[in-house]
Design a protein around this motif. Structure first.
Motif, PDB file in Angstrom:
ATOM      1  N   GLN A 149      -3.176   7.856   6.282  1.00 25.44           N
ATOM      2  CA  GLN A 149      -3.305   7.988   4.830  1.00 25.44           C
ATOM      3  C   GLN A 149      -3.326   6.630   4.126  1.00 25.44           C
ATOM      4  N   GLY A 150      -3.439   5.578   4.921  1.00 28.71           N
ATOM      5  CA  GLY A 150      -3.498   4.241   4.346  1.00 28.71           C
ATOM      6  C   GLY A 150      -2.181   3.756   3.769  1.00 28.71           C
ATOM      7  N   ILE A 151      -1.080   4.307   4.279  1.00 22.49           N
ATOM      8  CA  ILE A 151       0.251   3.916   3.803  1.00 22.49           C
ATOM      9  C   ILE A 151       0.873   2.979   4.833  1.00 22.49           C
ATOM     10  N   TYR A 152       0.923   1.695   4.493  1.00 22.16           N
ATOM     11  CA  TYR A 152       1.413   0.698   5.444  1.00 22.16           C
ATOM     12  C   TYR A 152       2.695   0.006   4.966  1.00 22.16           C
ATOM     13  N   ASP A 153       3.121   0.308   3.745  1.00 27.61           N
ATOM     14  CA  ASP A 153       4.294  -0.376   3.184  1.00 27.61           C
ATOM     15  C   ASP A 153       5.575   0.438   3.340  1.00 27.61           C
ATOM     16  N   VAL A 154       5.520   1.543   4.095  1.00 31.22           N
ATOM     17  CA  VAL A 154       6.702   2.383   4.329  1.00 31.22           C
ATOM     18  C   VAL A 154       7.225   2.134   5.731  1.00 31.22           C
ATOM     19  N   GLN A 155       8.493   1.790   5.829  1.00 28.71           N
ATOM     20  CA  GLN A 155       9.122   1.553   7.127  1.00 28.71           C
ATOM     21  C   GLN A 155       9.720   2.838   7.686  1.00 28.71           C
ATOM     22  N   THR A 159      13.612   2.452  -1.313  1.00 20.46           N
ATOM     23  CA  THR A 159      13.447   1.433  -0.275  1.00 20.46           C
ATOM     24  C   THR A 159      12.157   1.606   0.520  1.00 20.46           C
ATOM     25  N   LYS A 160      11.385   2.642   0.166  1.00 19.99           N
ATOM     26  CA  LYS A 160      10.135   2.936   0.870  1.00 19.99           C
ATOM     27  C   LYS A 160      10.394   3.078   2.382  1.00 19.99           C
ATOM     28  N   THR A 161      11.321   3.957   2.722  1.00 22.19           N
ATOM     29  CA  THR A 161      11.655   4.151   4.137  1.00 22.19           C
ATOM     30  C   THR A 161      11.679   5.634   4.489  1.00 22.19           C
TER      31      THR A 161
END
Length: 238
Positions: free
Chosen positions: A62-68, A84-86
């Protein structure tokens, strides 16, 4: 006459039935999700991917690369934290290759996708958290203080009930958020080939059982609010 009626009511409170119904619903939903997860946690996915690997692939798709993706302690403590995008996966999900683990991981990724697309119910739920937390802490103390100071019909009691109703509203807003996350998860697991054939059906069962816990929580809150309205809403001291 009023004192006698209130004394009898305190000994036999029929509205407690509403509370008991809520408790049974919650216990039933909890038992259902645990048994369903345990059943499908023994079914290894055909791809052999772990929950963490599946989560990474879904987010990338889905083009989501900033979530750990992180591992957290506990069992079924999985959650997505938008602050925290986790995507936080429990020990029983993070490294497991079971269909159940992949389904749970995908569900949490569904929340990350909601966040990325600015899904309105998720935004609304997030904005409600501070107010709901305050309401949850103050509602019952205000109801008790109101009864002691001003009687059953005290405005303080009414305010306490209003604060409690915020928690009910929060539970209702949570429902579409959770259902949508599961729908996204199942759809993507199928389209990306992470799960195949009957595995998708197994995941639907796991996520469907998990959804029941949110439905039970909402129902329990509504029943508790109804009880408060019955007990205090229509009473006015002379």
């Amino acid at each position: 006459m009023y004192g006698y009626g209130y004394g009898y009511y305190s000994m036999f409170d029929p509205t407690m039935i509403l509370v008991l119904i809520g408790v049974f619903l919650s216990l039933g939903a909890s038992a259902k999700v645990k048994s369903t997860y345990a059943r499908f946690s023994r079914v290894r996915s055909m791809t052999g991917m772990t929950g963490a690997e599946a989560a990474r692939q879904l987010l990338n798709s889905q083009g989501i690369y900033d979530v750990q993706i992180r591992q957290v302690a506990g069992s079924l403590t999985d959650h997505y934290d938008p602050r925290t995008k986790t995507v936080n996966l429990s020990e029983s999900v993070y490294g497991s290759t079971s269909v159940a683990a992949i389904g749970v991981a995908a569900h949490e990724c569904g929340h990350a996708m909601q966040d990325a697309s600015e899904y309105v119910p998720l935004r609304l739920r997030g904005s409600m958290v501070p107010v709901v937390n305050i309401g949850a802490q103050l509602s019952w103390p205000m109801i008790l203080i109101g009864v002691l100071v001003g009687g059953m019909g005290s405005p303080i009691v009414s305010l306490g009930i209003l604060l409690f109703s915020l928690s009910v509203l929060f539970q209702l807003v949570t429902l579409p958020v959770e259902f949508n996350a599961s729908a996204r998860a199942v759809r993507l697991l199928d389209s990306t080939g992470i799960l195949r054939g009957e595995e998708v059906g197994y995941t639907k069962q796991v996520l469907g059982a998990a959804a029941l816990t949110y439905v039970a929580a909402a129902a329990g809150s509504i029943l508790q609010l109804l009880r408060l309205i019955i007990l205090f809403g229509g009473r006015r001291d002379d």
